[in-house]
Design an enzyme around this catalytic site. Structure first.
Site, mmCIF file in Angstrom:
data_model
loop_
_atom_site.group_PDB
_atom_site.id
_atom_site.type_symbol
_atom_site.label_atom_id
_atom_site.label_comp_id
_atom_site.label_asym_id
_atom_site.label_seq_id
_atom_site.Cartn_x
_atom_site.Cartn_y
_atom_site.Cartn_z
ATOM 1 N N CYS A 4 73.638 1.552 80.842
ATOM 2 C CA CYS A 4 74.107 2.187 82.076
ATOM 3 C C CYS A 4 73.192 1.804 83.242
ATOM 4 O O CYS A 4 71.970 2.012 83.178
ATOM 5 C CB CYS A 4 74.116 3.698 81.878
ATOM 6 S SG CYS A 4 74.344 4.637 83.379
ATOM 7 N N CYS A 7 71.176 4.731 84.631
ATOM 8 C CA CYS A 7 70.052 5.098 83.757
ATOM 9 C C CYS A 7 68.907 4.109 83.955
ATOM 10 O O CYS A 7 67.730 4.495 83.928
ATOM 11 C CB CYS A 7 70.490 5.135 82.294
ATOM 12 S SG CYS A 7 71.409 6.627 81.836
ATOM 13 N N ASP A 30 73.160 3.513 98.555
ATOM 14 C CA ASP A 30 74.169 2.684 97.889
ATOM 15 C C ASP A 30 73.945 1.228 98.279
ATOM 16 O O ASP A 30 73.678 0.904 99.434
ATOM 17 C CB ASP A 30 75.572 3.141 98.290
ATOM 18 C CG ASP A 30 76.643 2.579 97.374
ATOM 19 O OD1 ASP A 30 77.250 3.354 96.623
ATOM 20 O OD2 ASP A 30 76.876 1.348 97.407
ATOM 21 N N HIS A 46 71.929 11.360 81.628
ATOM 22 C CA HIS A 46 73.213 10.664 81.631
ATOM 23 C C HIS A 46 74.356 11.623 81.334
ATOM 24 O O HIS A 46 74.395 12.270 80.295
ATOM 25 C CB HIS A 46 73.249 9.509 80.612
ATOM 26 C CG HIS A 46 74.557 8.780 80.677
ATOM 27 N ND1 HIS A 46 74.743 7.659 81.456
ATOM 28 C CD2 HIS A 46 75.761 9.056 80.129
ATOM 29 C CE1 HIS A 46 76.003 7.270 81.360
ATOM 30 N NE2 HIS A 46 76.642 8.105 80.556
ATOM 31 N N ASN A 86 83.996 10.248 92.220
ATOM 32 C CA ASN A 86 85.164 9.611 91.623
ATOM 33 C C ASN A 86 85.109 9.805 90.115
ATOM 34 O O ASN A 86 84.033 9.764 89.513
ATOM 35 C CB ASN A 86 85.183 8.114 91.961
ATOM 36 C CG ASN A 86 85.299 7.865 93.453
ATOM 37 O OD1 ASN A 86 86.007 8.582 94.154
ATOM 38 N ND2 ASN A 86 84.579 6.868 93.954
ATOM 39 N N HIS A 99 77.828 10.617 89.682
ATOM 40 C CA HIS A 99 77.160 10.436 90.974
ATOM 41 C C HIS A 99 78.017 11.032 92.074
ATOM 42 O O HIS A 99 79.241 10.962 92.025
ATOM 43 C CB HIS A 99 76.862 8.957 91.266
ATOM 44 C CG HIS A 99 78.049 8.050 91.126
ATOM 45 N ND1 HIS A 99 78.517 7.629 89.906
ATOM 46 C CD2 HIS A 99 78.863 7.490 92.044
ATOM 47 C CE1 HIS A 99 79.560 6.838 90.070
ATOM 48 N NE2 HIS A 99 79.808 6.749 91.374
ATOM 49 N N HIS A 101 78.697 10.644 96.023
ATOM 50 C CA HIS A 101 78.510 9.829 97.221
ATOM 51 C C HIS A 101 78.300 10.781 98.399
ATOM 52 O O HIS A 101 79.099 11.704 98.590
ATOM 53 C CB HIS A 101 79.757 8.999 97.526
ATOM 54 C CG HIS A 101 80.128 7.994 96.487
ATOM 55 N ND1 HIS A 101 79.837 6.656 96.629
ATOM 56 C CD2 HIS A 101 80.776 8.118 95.306
ATOM 57 C CE1 HIS A 101 80.309 6.003 95.566
ATOM 58 N NE2 HIS A 101 80.881 6.861 94.751
HETATM 59 P P1 AMP Z 1 81.974 4.598 92.035
HETATM 60 O O1 AMP Z 1 83.006 3.567 92.387
HETATM 61 O O2 AMP Z 1 82.304 5.971 92.510
HETATM 62 O O3 AMP Z 1 81.640 4.541 90.561
HETATM 63 O O4 AMP Z 1 80.684 4.186 92.845
HETATM 64 C C1 AMP Z 1 79.680 3.360 92.344
HETATM 65 C C2 AMP Z 1 78.792 3.018 93.505
HETATM 66 O O5 AMP Z 1 77.587 2.505 92.991
HETATM 67 C C3 AMP Z 1 79.373 1.957 94.446
HETATM 68 O O6 AMP Z 1 79.443 2.499 95.769
HETATM 69 C C4 AMP Z 1 78.361 0.815 94.351
HETATM 70 O O7 AMP Z 1 78.180 0.135 95.573
HETATM 71 C C5 AMP Z 1 77.112 1.541 93.887
HETATM 72 N N1 AMP Z 1 76.138 0.725 93.161
HETATM 73 C C6 AMP Z 1 76.379 -0.095 92.104
HETATM 74 N N2 AMP Z 1 75.224 -0.634 91.670
HETATM 75 C C7 AMP Z 1 74.237 -0.140 92.461
HETATM 76 C C8 AMP Z 1 72.816 -0.328 92.516
HETATM 77 N N3 AMP Z 1 72.183 -1.134 91.656
HETATM 78 N N4 AMP Z 1 72.132 0.334 93.469
HETATM 79 C C9 AMP Z 1 72.756 1.149 94.339
HETATM 80 N N5 AMP Z 1 74.096 1.372 94.334
HETATM 81 C C10 AMP Z 1 74.821 0.727 93.417
HETATM 82 ZN ZN ZN Z 2 73.522 6.625 82.760
#
Ligand code: AMP
Ligand code: ZN
Length: 112
Positions: A4, A7, A30, A46, A86, A99, A101
């Site tokens: 993950c 994680c 983000d 997690h 989401n 998470h 946002h």
């Molecule tokens: P979701 O589509 O709700 O699962 O959102 C996942 C979010 O994680 C997206 O907005 C991505 O841009 C963000 N994301 C993915 N990898 C990383 C990372 N390594 N660091 C920061 N944000 C990330």
């Molecule tokens: Zn995780």
């Protein structure tokens, strides 16, 4: 969870631009911001998504939202902001680690 990415951020295997951290929560910017302010607030533990929350996680779930609101204050989002989570494929969830946002810093478009 070993595979993950969030994680991996929690345990320091992947870099992140942290804006907040305590014993059970971490918040970071983000990587692909959808607004001037776009922060992700996650539990260190997690949990797949909000749908996987158990009764015992009720306090943590509340503290995640309270933390998002506190960070909104840090970023001076007094004019308004959005907290979104989401869930699953149809909900547009790409990362299967719970998470929230935190989006703001501009007039946000309608989300749906
Ligand atoms: P979701 O589509 O709700 O699962 O959102 C996942 C979010 O994680 C997206 O907005 C991505 O841009 C963000 N994301 C993915 N990898 C990383 C990372 N390594 N660091 C920061 N944000 C990330
Ligand atoms: Zn995780």
């Amino acid at each position: 969870m070993s595979n993950c990415i969030f994680c991996k951020i929690v345990n320091g295997e992947l870099p992140s631009e942290n804006v907040y951290q305590d014993e059970e929560i971490i918040a970071f910017k983000d990587i692909k911001p959808q607004a001037s302010v776009h922060v992700l607030v996650i539990p260190k533990k997690h949990i797949d998504s909000a749908d996987a929350l158990e009764q015992e996680d009720a306090g943590l779930a509340g503290r995640l939202i309270l933390t998002a609101a506190k960070i909104a204050g840090q970023f001076n989002l007094g004019n308004g902001y959005r907290i979104v989570t989401n869930i699953g494929e149809d909900g547009g969830q790409a990362v299967e680690h719970l998470h929230f946002h935190l989006l703001g810093g501009e007039k946000l478009k309608d989300s749906f």
